[in-house]
Design a protein around this motif. Structure first.
Motif, PDB file in Angstrom:
ATOM      1  N   SER A 186       0.836  -1.196   0.000  1.00  0.00           N
ATOM      2  CA  SER A 186       0.000   0.000   0.000  1.00  0.00           C
ATOM      3  C   SER A 186       0.866   1.240   0.000  1.00  0.00           C
ATOM      4  O   SER A 186       1.944   1.268   0.579  1.00  0.00           O
ATOM      5  CB  SER A 186      -0.916   0.006   1.230  1.00  0.00           C
ATOM      6  OG  SER A 186      -0.135   0.115   2.403  1.00  0.00           O
ATOM      7  N   GLU A 187       0.384   2.267  -0.667  1.00  0.00           N
ATOM      8  CA  GLU A 187       1.099   3.526  -0.707  1.00  0.00           C
ATOM      9  C   GLU A 187       0.206   4.586  -0.110  1.00  0.00           C
ATOM     10  O   GLU A 187      -1.000   4.596  -0.326  1.00  0.00           O
ATOM     11  CB  GLU A 187       1.459   3.902  -2.148  1.00  0.00           C
ATOM     12  CG  GLU A 187       2.447   2.972  -2.778  1.00  0.00           C
ATOM     13  CD  GLU A 187       2.840   3.424  -4.170  1.00  0.00           C
ATOM     14  OE1 GLU A 187       2.516   4.557  -4.542  1.00  0.00           O
ATOM     15  OE2 GLU A 187       3.467   2.635  -4.865  1.00  0.00           O
ATOM     16  N   THR A 188       0.789   5.458   0.674  1.00  0.00           N
ATOM     17  CA  THR A 188       0.028   6.564   1.229  1.00  0.00           C
ATOM     18  C   THR A 188       0.568   7.854   0.651  1.00  0.00           C
ATOM     19  O   THR A 188       1.657   7.900   0.096  1.00  0.00           O
ATOM     20  CB  THR A 188       0.159   6.602   2.757  1.00  0.00           C
ATOM     21  OG1 THR A 188       1.513   6.908   3.084  1.00  0.00           O
ATOM     22  CG2 THR A 188      -0.248   5.289   3.401  1.00  0.00           C
ATOM     23  N   GLU A 189      -0.200   8.917   0.817  1.00  0.00           N
ATOM     24  CA  GLU A 189       0.244  10.218   0.328  1.00  0.00           C
ATOM     25  C   GLU A 189       1.535  10.626   1.024  1.00  0.00           C
ATOM     26  O   GLU A 189       2.430  11.195   0.416  1.00  0.00           O
ATOM     27  CB  GLU A 189      -0.846  11.258   0.559  1.00  0.00           C
ATOM     28  CG  GLU A 189      -0.542  12.593  -0.095  1.00  0.00           C
ATOM     29  CD  GLU A 189      -1.700  13.549  -0.012  1.00  0.00           C
ATOM     30  OE1 GLU A 189      -1.444  14.725   0.256  1.00  0.00           O
ATOM     31  OE2 GLU A 189      -2.848  13.105  -0.200  1.00  0.00           O
ATOM     32  N   GLU A 190       1.669  10.301   2.324  1.00  0.00           N
ATOM     33  CA  GLU A 190       2.889  10.636   3.061  1.00  0.00           C
ATOM     34  C   GLU A 190       4.113   9.985   2.445  1.00  0.00           C
ATOM     35  O   GLU A 190       5.168  10.586   2.359  1.00  0.00           O
ATOM     36  CB  GLU A 190       2.770  10.187   4.524  1.00  0.00           C
ATOM     37  CG  GLU A 190       1.906  11.078   5.370  1.00  0.00           C
ATOM     38  CD  GLU A 190       1.864  10.604   6.802  1.00  0.00           C
ATOM     39  OE1 GLU A 190       2.692   9.751   7.187  1.00  0.00           O
ATOM     40  OE2 GLU A 190       1.004  11.072   7.547  1.00  0.00           O
ATOM     41  N   GLN A 191       4.010   8.736   2.021  1.00  0.00           N
ATOM     42  CA  GLN A 191       5.144   8.022   1.458  1.00  0.00           C
ATOM     43  C   GLN A 191       5.583   8.626   0.130  1.00  0.00           C
ATOM     44  O   GLN A 191       6.724   8.464  -0.268  1.00  0.00           O
ATOM     45  CB  GLN A 191       4.801   6.548   1.232  1.00  0.00           C
ATOM     46  CG  GLN A 191       4.653   5.775   2.515  1.00  0.00           C
ATOM     47  CD  GLN A 191       4.105   4.397   2.246  1.00  0.00           C
ATOM     48  OE1 GLN A 191       3.182   4.235   1.459  1.00  0.00           O
ATOM     49  NE2 GLN A 191       4.676   3.404   2.896  1.00  0.00           N
ATOM     50  N   ASN A 192       4.697   9.308  -0.547  1.00  0.00           N
ATOM     51  CA  ASN A 192       5.000   9.821  -1.870  1.00  0.00           C
ATOM     52  C   ASN A 192       5.344  11.308  -1.880  1.00  0.00           C
ATOM     53  O   ASN A 192       5.370  11.922  -2.927  1.00  0.00           O
ATOM     54  CB  ASN A 192       3.829   9.562  -2.822  1.00  0.00           C
ATOM     55  CG  ASN A 192       3.687   8.096  -3.107  1.00  0.00           C
ATOM     56  OD1 ASN A 192       4.680   7.406  -3.289  1.00  0.00           O
ATOM     57  ND2 ASN A 192       2.479   7.607  -3.124  1.00  0.00           N
ATOM     58  N   THR A 193       5.611  11.883  -0.727  1.00  0.00           N
ATOM     59  CA  THR A 193       5.938  13.294  -0.657  1.00  0.00           C
ATOM     60  C   THR A 193       7.450  13.459  -0.715  1.00  0.00           C
ATOM     61  O   THR A 193       8.147  13.159   0.245  1.00  0.00           O
ATOM     62  CB  THR A 193       5.388  13.917   0.641  1.00  0.00           C
ATOM     63  OG1 THR A 193       3.999  13.657   0.710  1.00  0.00           O
ATOM     64  CG2 THR A 193       5.645  15.413   0.670  1.00  0.00           C
ATOM     65  N   PRO A 194       7.997  13.918  -1.853  1.00  0.00           N
ATOM     66  CA  PRO A 194       9.441  14.006  -2.028  1.00  0.00           C
ATOM     67  C   PRO A 194      10.142  14.924  -1.045  1.00  0.00           C
ATOM     68  O   PRO A 194      11.300  14.740  -0.760  1.00  0.00           O
ATOM     69  CB  PRO A 194       9.608  14.538  -3.455  1.00  0.00           C
ATOM     70  CG  PRO A 194       8.304  14.322  -4.116  1.00  0.00           C
ATOM     71  CD  PRO A 194       7.274  14.307  -3.038  1.00  0.00           C
TER      72      PRO A 194
ATOM     73  N   GLN B  36       9.807  15.206   2.118  1.00  0.00           N
ATOM     74  CA  GLN B  36       9.968  14.675   3.458  1.00  0.00           C
ATOM     75  C   GLN B  36      11.402  14.212   3.690  1.00  0.00           C
ATOM     76  O   GLN B  36      12.050  13.678   2.812  1.00  0.00           O
ATOM     77  CB  GLN B  36       9.025  13.494   3.681  1.00  0.00           C
ATOM     78  CG  GLN B  36       7.571  13.914   3.735  1.00  0.00           C
ATOM     79  CD  GLN B  36       6.671  12.722   3.906  1.00  0.00           C
ATOM     80  OE1 GLN B  36       6.863  11.708   3.240  1.00  0.00           O
ATOM     81  NE2 GLN B  36       5.715  12.832   4.788  1.00  0.00           N
ATOM     82  N   THR B  37      11.882  14.410   4.912  1.00  0.00           N
ATOM     83  CA  THR B  37      13.217  13.956   5.275  1.00  0.00           C
ATOM     84  C   THR B  37      13.153  12.519   5.765  1.00  0.00           C
ATOM     85  O   THR B  37      12.074  11.972   5.982  1.00  0.00           O
ATOM     86  CB  THR B  37      13.803  14.837   6.391  1.00  0.00           C
ATOM     87  OG1 THR B  37      13.021  14.633   7.583  1.00  0.00           O
ATOM     88  CG2 THR B  37      13.819  16.297   6.008  1.00  0.00           C
ATOM     89  N   ALA B  38      14.328  11.932   5.976  1.00  0.00           N
ATOM     90  CA  ALA B  38      14.386  10.561   6.485  1.00  0.00           C
ATOM     91  C   ALA B  38      13.717  10.469   7.849  1.00  0.00           C
ATOM     92  O   ALA B  38      13.095   9.463   8.169  1.00  0.00           O
ATOM     93  CB  ALA B  38      15.825  10.077   6.556  1.00  0.00           C
ATOM     94  N   ASP B  39      13.836  11.517   8.669  1.00  0.00           N
ATOM     95  CA  ASP B  39      13.200  11.504   9.982  1.00  0.00           C
ATOM     96  C   ASP B  39      11.682  11.406   9.861  1.00  0.00           C
ATOM     97  O   ASP B  39      11.030  10.752  10.649  1.00  0.00           O
ATOM     98  CB  ASP B  39      13.562  12.764  10.774  1.00  0.00           C
ATOM     99  CG  ASP B  39      15.009  12.758  11.248  1.00  0.00           C
ATOM    100  OD1 ASP B  39      15.640  11.680  11.261  1.00  0.00           O
ATOM    101  OD2 ASP B  39      15.506  13.846  11.603  1.00  0.00           O
ATOM    102  N   GLU B  40      11.118  12.069   8.861  1.00  0.00           N
ATOM    103  CA  GLU B  40       9.668  12.072   8.672  1.00  0.00           C
ATOM    104  C   GLU B  40       9.168  10.787   8.029  1.00  0.00           C
ATOM    105  O   GLU B  40       8.081  10.323   8.337  1.00  0.00           O
ATOM    106  CB  GLU B  40       9.251  13.262   7.810  1.00  0.00           C
ATOM    107  CG  GLU B  40       9.505  14.605   8.478  1.00  0.00           C
ATOM    108  CD  GLU B  40       9.295  15.769   7.535  1.00  0.00           C
ATOM    109  OE1 GLU B  40       8.731  16.765   7.982  1.00  0.00           O
ATOM    110  OE2 GLU B  40       9.704  15.669   6.358  1.00  0.00           O
ATOM    111  N   THR B  41       9.945  10.213   7.119  1.00  0.00           N
ATOM    112  CA  THR B  41       9.480   9.037   6.384  1.00  0.00           C
ATOM    113  C   THR B  41      10.045   7.733   6.922  1.00  0.00           C
ATOM    114  O   THR B  41       9.507   6.677   6.648  1.00  0.00           O
ATOM    115  CB  THR B  41       9.896   9.122   4.897  1.00  0.00           C
ATOM    116  OG1 THR B  41      11.319   9.111   4.821  1.00  0.00           O
ATOM    117  CG2 THR B  41       9.335  10.346   4.220  1.00  0.00           C
ATOM    118  N   GLY B  42      11.158   7.819   7.636  1.00  0.00           N
ATOM    119  CA  GLY B  42      11.829   6.606   8.069  1.00  0.00           C
ATOM    120  C   GLY B  42      12.584   5.936   6.937  1.00  0.00           C
ATOM    121  O   GLY B  42      12.965   4.783   7.040  1.00  0.00           O
TER     122      GLY B  42
END
Length: 100
Positions: free
Chosen positions: A16-24, A26-32
Motif C-alpha cells: 500500500s502507498e500513502t500520500e505521506e510516502q510519496n511526498t518528495p 519529506q526527510t528521512a526523519d519524517e518518512t523513516g
C-alpha cells in the motif's frame, strides 16, 4: 544485478502507498526512509534519486576509499574488469560509526 538488492530494500512490503510516502520533500526523519547507494558509473545514483522522488527520504552515497577515474571510458574499463574479477573496492570510512 547488484542494484536490485538496493531496490528490494525500498519496497513497501504491505503493497500500500500513502500520500505521506510519496511526498518528495519529506526527510528521512519524517518518512523513516534512508536510500543508501554505491554507484560506480552514476547509474545507481540515478535510480536512488528516482526512488527518493517517489517515496521521499534521504540519499546516502557510499564512497570508495580510492576515487574512481574521472574519464568515463577509463572508468567503465576499470569497472568491467572489477566485475569480471568479482572485486569489491574498499570503502571510505565515515567518522562516528562503529558499523554500517
Amino acid at each position: 544485478m547488484a542494484g536490485g538488492g538496493f531496490l528490494a530494500g525500498c519496497i513497501d512490503p504491505s503493497g500500500s502507498e500513502t500520500e505521506e510516502q510519496n511526498t518528495p520533500s519529506q526527510t528521512a526523519d519524517e518518512t523513516g526512509v534512508l536510500i543508501v547507494f554505491f554507484s560506480r558509473t552514476e547509474n545507481t545514483q540515478a535510480v536512488g534519486e528516482i526512488i527518493q522522488q517517489e517515496v521521499g527520504g534521504e540519499l546516502f552515497e557510499v564512497l570508495p576509499a580510492d576515487p574512481y577515474p574521472v574519464d568515463y571510458d577509463t572508468l567503465v574499463s576499470q569497472v568491467d574488469q572489477e566485475n569480471e574479477e568479482g572485486y569489491t573496492p574498499p570503502l571510505m570510512q565515515r567518522g562516528g560509526y562503529r558499523g554500517v
